[in-house]
Design an enzyme around this catalytic site. Structure first.
Site, PDB file in Angstrom:
ATOM      1  N   GLY A   2       8.668  11.471  -5.129  1.00  0.00           N
ATOM      2  CA  GLY A   2       9.921  10.856  -5.559  1.00  0.00           C
ATOM      3  C   GLY A   2      11.138  11.240  -4.739  1.00  0.00           C
TER       4      GLY A   2
ATOM      5  CE  LYS B 119       0.371  16.187  -0.524  1.00  0.00           C
ATOM      6  NZ  LYS B 119      -0.353  15.007  -1.041  1.00  0.00           N
TER       7      LYS B 119
ATOM      8  CG  HIS C 170      -1.627  11.631  -4.043  1.00  0.00           C
ATOM      9  ND1 HIS C 170      -2.651  12.438  -3.605  1.00  0.00           N
ATOM     10  CD2 HIS C 170      -1.572  10.612  -3.160  1.00  0.00           C
ATOM     11  CE1 HIS C 170      -3.194  11.902  -2.517  1.00  0.00           C
ATOM     12  NE2 HIS C 170      -2.550  10.803  -2.226  1.00  0.00           N
TER      13      HIS C 170
ATOM     14  N   GLY D  25       6.902  11.430   1.543  1.00  0.00           N
ATOM     15  CA  GLY D  25       5.832  10.500   1.918  1.00  0.00           C
ATOM     16  C   GLY D  25       6.422   9.134   2.201  1.00  0.00           C
TER      17      GLY D  25
ATOM     18  CD  GLN E 199      -4.813  15.474   3.202  1.00  0.00           C
ATOM     19  OE1 GLN E 199      -4.771  14.564   4.033  1.00  0.00           O
ATOM     20  NE2 GLN E 199      -5.743  15.509   2.252  1.00  0.00           N
TER      21      GLN E 199
ATOM     22  NE  ARG F 161      -3.275   5.011  -4.761  1.00  0.00           N
ATOM     23  CZ  ARG F 161      -3.752   5.626  -3.665  1.00  0.00           C
ATOM     24  NH1 ARG F 161      -3.791   4.977  -2.508  1.00  0.00           N
ATOM     25  NH2 ARG F 161      -4.153   6.881  -3.720  1.00  0.00           N
TER      26      ARG F 161
ATOM     27  CE1 TYR G 120      -6.998  13.596  -0.350  1.00  0.00           C
ATOM     28  CE2 TYR G 120      -7.045  12.128   1.539  1.00  0.00           C
ATOM     29  CZ  TYR G 120      -6.477  12.534   0.341  1.00  0.00           C
ATOM     30  OH  TYR G 120      -5.388  11.859  -0.142  1.00  0.00           O
TER      31      TYR G 120
ATOM     32  NE  ARG H 246      -0.163   6.566  -2.173  1.00  0.00           N
ATOM     33  CZ  ARG H 246       0.070   5.352  -1.684  1.00  0.00           C
ATOM     34  NH1 ARG H 246       1.194   4.735  -2.001  1.00  0.00           N
ATOM     35  NH2 ARG H 246      -0.786   4.770  -0.885  1.00  0.00           N
TER      36      ARG H 246
ATOM     37  CB  THR I  86      -5.103  16.659  -0.938  1.00  0.00           C
ATOM     38  OG1 THR I  86      -4.063  16.790   0.034  1.00  0.00           O
ATOM     39  CG2 THR I  86      -4.660  15.688  -2.026  1.00  0.00           C
TER      40      THR I  86
ATOM     41  CB  SER J  17      -3.460  12.297   6.308  1.00  0.00           C
ATOM     42  OG  SER J  17      -4.566  11.849   5.561  1.00  0.00           O
TER      43      SER J  17
ATOM     44  CE1 TYR K  69      -3.133   3.027   0.571  1.00  0.00           C
ATOM     45  CE2 TYR K  69      -2.004   3.334   2.671  1.00  0.00           C
ATOM     46  CZ  TYR K  69      -2.876   3.793   1.693  1.00  0.00           C
ATOM     47  OH  TYR K  69      -3.469   5.013   1.826  1.00  0.00           O
TER      48      TYR K  69
HETATM   49  C1  FNR Z   1      -0.031   9.393   0.646  1.00  0.00           C
HETATM   50  N1  FNR Z   1      -0.328  10.690   0.234  1.00  0.00           N
HETATM   51  C2  FNR Z   1      -1.403  11.357   0.784  1.00  0.00           C
HETATM   52  N2  FNR Z   1      -1.652  12.657   0.459  1.00  0.00           N
HETATM   53  C3  FNR Z   1      -2.672  13.330   1.009  1.00  0.00           C
HETATM   54  O1  FNR Z   1      -2.855  14.507   0.718  1.00  0.00           O
HETATM   55  N3  FNR Z   1      -3.491  12.701   1.928  1.00  0.00           N
HETATM   56  C4  FNR Z   1      -3.311  11.409   2.296  1.00  0.00           C
HETATM   57  O2  FNR Z   1      -4.057  10.874   3.122  1.00  0.00           O
HETATM   58  C5  FNR Z   1      -2.260  10.684   1.692  1.00  0.00           C
HETATM   59  N4  FNR Z   1      -2.040   9.373   2.005  1.00  0.00           N
HETATM   60  C6  FNR Z   1      -0.910   8.735   1.543  1.00  0.00           C
HETATM   61  C7  FNR Z   1      -0.626   7.440   1.973  1.00  0.00           C
HETATM   62  C8  FNR Z   1       0.537   6.814   1.557  1.00  0.00           C
HETATM   63  C9  FNR Z   1       0.829   5.428   2.036  1.00  0.00           C
HETATM   64  C10 FNR Z   1       1.441   7.479   0.692  1.00  0.00           C
HETATM   65  C11 FNR Z   1       2.732   6.839   0.242  1.00  0.00           C
HETATM   66  C12 FNR Z   1       1.143   8.751   0.237  1.00  0.00           C
HETATM   67  C13 FNR Z   1       0.574  11.396  -0.696  1.00  0.00           C
HETATM   68  C14 FNR Z   1       1.696  12.086   0.068  1.00  0.00           C
HETATM   69  O3  FNR Z   1       1.206  13.150   0.832  1.00  0.00           O
HETATM   70  C15 FNR Z   1       2.757  12.645  -0.897  1.00  0.00           C
HETATM   71  O4  FNR Z   1       2.154  13.498  -1.840  1.00  0.00           O
HETATM   72  C16 FNR Z   1       3.509  11.539  -1.629  1.00  0.00           C
HETATM   73  O5  FNR Z   1       3.757  10.451  -0.777  1.00  0.00           O
HETATM   74  C17 FNR Z   1       4.816  12.078  -2.171  1.00  0.00           C
HETATM   75  O6  FNR Z   1       5.521  11.128  -2.892  1.00  0.00           O
HETATM   76  P1  FNR Z   1       6.662  10.180  -2.246  1.00  0.00           P
HETATM   77  O7  FNR Z   1       7.480  11.033  -1.316  1.00  0.00           O
HETATM   78  O8  FNR Z   1       5.942   9.095  -1.535  1.00  0.00           O
HETATM   79  O9  FNR Z   1       7.380   9.683  -3.452  1.00  0.00           O
END
Ligand code: FNR
Length: 389
Positions: A316, A259, A283, A337, A141, A178, A143, A286, A169, A119, A37
């Site tokens: 990244g 975001k 994101h 993240g 953050q 996914r 939603y 994702r 976001t 979050s 996940y």
């Molecule tokens: C996220 N991300 C995310 N973003 C957000 O705004 N609310 C959320 O609840 C979540 N949940 C979430 C869960 C998991 C497991 C991951 C890996 C990511 C996105 C996160 O905030 C961020 O944008 C990315 O993770 C950045 O990319 P990297 O650093 O994972 O490559």
């Protein structure tokens, strides 16, 4: 017995070279569905791969005979100064990866002088996170819920508990597809099946912690078992619009970042609707697969937003050199993240500390070898894209 285990873990962390080493430990220690996940992304995971490739294809310009002993890593964003140019991104279901969850993240952030973002799908309450690290800089953050009163209540509680910056976001109007989660039959919380019982025999510590801790309840709702897309799609408003952003702006007294901005047009429209800053983000690959790569979008968004707007980049970031690259190309700040979650899954709070420590060391060494003494010295001339024939 406990001391032996503790020392073993400390020894292991001292031999961790980079965040990918933590990822390996995390993978061994965490059930496959929870690890995937975190590790996985949308559809064919092309944007996820592209995020990494974009950083890997950058060359940093060395400066010879321009050394310095001290490097100043202080970074200003959202009206505050932080000790490093990187903060912790919002992640959902964090206690499913490791029981300490958000508390480990916010404590590590407090120790390193960087912001922590909770979050909407976080698994510790706003109040618990605030109490765990009173001195940490805390961001929230959002939603947007189909039910506006739920959002309003969250924003009030966040502001009342010292969260001073809001990330709205906008790239998750519907859940991304996914495929690893589909293939793993992932649910939140995990269901007890033959597969999970087998997993428990390999990872007794994770399962013991999980079964003996509080049931997963989110910042907002109490737990019911569901697959993730159903949960997200049942809660959030798929018709999210610029009018909604203006409405959120009216509800929130602090700094507000949008975001998920990847285009010039969205940058301008977000700022027109009252945003103070932007998070250039896909994101972590994702959501929309084949979306633009954050690092590629950054110069365009900076151009559209102008020099005075705070721009944060994520997606990244795994190394200090990635952070140096993002700052050279126009970002003021970055978020991590997965890097944070790999540390959390590998070793809880100590693992998150390790992540921030690694990034700090990596940024310092890169900057020293590039002849940069402060983050302000970083500029586009210090990076170039590798073109190999
Ligand atoms: C996220 N991300 C995310 N973003 C957000 O705004 N609310 C959320 O609840 C979540 N949940 C979430 C869960 C998991 C497991 C991951 C890996 C990511 C996105 C996160 O905030 C961020 O944008 C990315 O993770 C950045 O990319 P990297 O650093 O994972 O490559």
């Amino acid at each position: 017995q406990f001391d032996v285990e503790f020392n073993r873990r400390r020894a292991r962390l001292s031999r961790v070279g980079d965040i990918y080493d933590l990822r390996k430990i995390a993978k061994r220690r965490t059930p496959t569905a929870a690890f995937d996940y975190v590790d996985g992304a949308a559809q064919a995971e092309l944007t996820y791969d592209g995020n990494r490739k974009a950083f890997d294809d950058i060359e940093l310009t060395p400066a010879i005979l321009a050394g310095s002993a001290d490097v100043d890593l202080s970074a200003e964003v959202a009206g505050r100064t932080f000790e490093l140019p990187v903060g912790i991104a919002p992640t959902g279901f964090t206690r499913m990866m490791q029981t300490e969850g958000e508390v480990a993240g916010v404590r590590a952030a407090e120790r390193f002088g960087v912001p922590f973002t909770l979050s909407t799908m976080g698994t510790r309450s706003i109040e618990d996170v605030a109490a765990a690290a009173p001195a940490a800089a805390k961001w929230f953050q959002l939603y947007l819920f189909a039910d506006r009163a739920v959002s309003q209540d969250l924003l009030k509680r966040a502001a009342a508990n010292g969260f001073d910056t809001l990330l709205v976001t906008v790239d998750t109007t519907v859940a991304g597809q996914r495929l690893r989660d589909v293939r793993n039959g992932m649910t939140v919380p995990p269901k007890l099946t033959a597969g999970t019982v087998l997993d428990a025999s390999y990872r007794p510590e994770w399962w013991f912690n999980f079964l003996t801790s509080d049931p997963l309840s989110f910042a907002t709702l109490s737990g019911k078992t569901s697959d993730l897309p159903s949960l997200i799609n049942s809660m959030f408003d798929p018709t999210l619009s610029m009018d909604d952003l203006r409405w959120i702006r009216e509800q929130w007294p602090g700094k507000l970042f949008v975001k998920g901005v990847l285009t010039e047009d969205d940058a301008r429209r977000s700022l027109d609707a009252g945003a103070d800053g932007l998070v250039v983000s896909n994101h972590g690959g994702r959501q929309l697969d084949k979306a633009p790569i954050s690092l590629d979008a950054l110069p365009r968004v900076r151009e559209a937003a102008g020099d005075d707007v705070d721009i944060i980049l994520d997606s990244g970031v795994m190394r200090g050199s990635d952070i140096v690259t993002a700052l050279a190309l126009g970002a003021d700040f970055t978020l991590i993240g997965r890097a944070y979650l790999y540390g959390l899954m590998a070793a809880g709070e100590a693992g998150v500390n390790k992540v921030l420590d690694l990034l700090r060391q990596e940024i310092i060494v890169s900057m020293q070898l590039m002849g940069a003494q402060s983050l302000r010295d970083l500029n586009p001339d210090m990076v170039s894209r590798i073109t190999r024939g």
